[in-house]
Design an enzyme around this catalytic site. Structure first.
Site, PDB file in Angstrom:
ATOM      1  N   ARG A 111      83.660  22.617  34.714  1.00  0.00           N
ATOM      2  CA  ARG A 111      83.427  21.855  33.253  1.00  0.00           C
ATOM      3  C   ARG A 111      82.378  20.717  33.920  1.00  0.00           C
ATOM      4  NH1 ARG A 111      87.546  18.785  29.593  1.00  0.00           N
ATOM      5  NH2 ARG A 111      88.541  18.141  31.584  1.00  0.00           N
ATOM      6  N   ARG A 134      96.985  18.891  39.901  1.00  0.00           N
ATOM      7  CA  ARG A 134      97.544  19.319  38.344  1.00  0.00           C
ATOM      8  C   ARG A 134      98.136  20.425  38.251  1.00  0.00           C
ATOM      9  NH1 ARG A 134      92.522  19.028  35.036  1.00  0.00           N
ATOM     10  NH2 ARG A 134      93.715  19.942  33.330  1.00  0.00           N
ATOM     11  N   LYS A 180      95.496  27.965  26.547  1.00  0.00           N
ATOM     12  CA  LYS A 180      96.473  27.853  25.170  1.00  0.00           C
ATOM     13  C   LYS A 180      96.154  27.154  23.784  1.00  0.00           C
ATOM     14  CE  LYS A 180      99.180  25.536  27.507  1.00  0.00           C
ATOM     15  NZ  LYS A 180      99.573  24.077  26.792  1.00  0.00           N
ATOM     16  N   ARG A 217     107.800  20.331  28.313  1.00  0.00           N
ATOM     17  CA  ARG A 217     106.795  20.160  29.691  1.00  0.00           C
ATOM     18  C   ARG A 217     108.112  20.376  30.657  1.00  0.00           C
ATOM     19  NH1 ARG A 217     102.040  19.195  29.609  1.00  0.00           N
ATOM     20  NH2 ARG A 217     101.034  18.208  27.792  1.00  0.00           N
ATOM     21  N   ARG A 255      83.625  15.446  36.042  1.00  0.00           N
ATOM     22  CA  ARG A 255      84.439  14.220  35.962  1.00  0.00           C
ATOM     23  C   ARG A 255      85.684  14.490  37.006  1.00  0.00           C
ATOM     24  NH1 ARG A 255      87.220  13.944  30.024  1.00  0.00           N
ATOM     25  NH2 ARG A 255      88.771  15.172  30.909  1.00  0.00           N
TER      26      ARG A 255
END
Ligand SMILES: [Zn+2]
Length: 212
Positions: free
Chosen positions: A125, A169, A15, A91, A158
């Site tokens: 990541r 999430r 996005k 949201r 992380r």
């Protein structure tokens, strides 16, 4: 007059990248809640029934900025833009209803990406704990696996990027955003775009929607 575009999509759908590019190519303002908050830190909110007098005071205190303040800031950012790409707001359904009262949208684009693909993207990541450089094991690997190109430190994953956290999430996103997507589908302005192609392909598809 500039277009009013809302881009929706789960974390990892691309996005941010697509919004920026859209803003550049169509000469629109890229409006995110984060940027809008930072730009309006000193806004006087003393008339509202809030704990602090400015949004900045919440940020300095490390506290969540209340919804009504976020709404006011987004309204401010949108009203000063000729055309915009809105990214990261609304949201939830309440914010979507709030948004209807602020502005008229020309198109709502939903970037759809399969959940397993999102998990792959988001868990790949790796970051450098020393210099902050960021990599992706598949899409942007360092020259030597697990080692920072910039400073040679060992790369780490992380806590936010582990599969368990990522799936949670995505679940929370889905729960909050499914009603938002439904809301725009019912209004007849939702266009679903396949977000699994290359960034160029995805951009072309979004640009087609915006051009109409
Ligand atoms: Zn490094």
């Amino acid at each position: 007059m500039g277009k009013h575009i809302l881009l929706l999509g789960p974390p990892g759908a691309g996005k941010g990248t697509q919004s920026k590019r859209l803003a550049d190519e169509f000469d629109l303002e890229h409006v995110t809640t984060g940027d809008a908050l930072r730009a309006n830190k000193e806004m006087d909110i003393s008339e509202m029934d809030t704990e602090y007098d400015t949004p900045g005071a919440y940020m300095d205190a490390g506290e969540l900025v209340p919804d009504e303040v976020v709404n006011a800031i987004v309204e401010e950012a949108l009203s000063s833009a000729d055309g915009y790409v809105l990214d990261g707001y609304p949201r939830n359904l309440e914010q979507a209803e709030e948004l209807s009262g602020m502005t008229d949208l020309d198109a709502v684009v939903y970037l759809s990406v399969d959940n397993d693909e999102l998990v792959d993207r988001l868990t790949g990541r790796r970051v450098c704990p020393d210099c902050g450089a960021s990599y992706h094991v598949e899409f942007e690997p360092p020259e030597e696996s697990g080692v920072c190109d910039e400073c040679g430190a060992e790369l780490v994953q992380r806590d936010d990027d582990t599969e368990e956290t990522v799936r949670e999430r995505l679940r929370v996103y889905e729960e909050n955003t499914a009603p938002v997507v439904e809301h725009y589908r019912e209004e007849g302005i939702l266009v679903e775009v396949d977000g699994e192609g290359t960034p160029d392909e995805v951009f072309e598809a979004i640009a087609d929607v915006v051009d109409q």
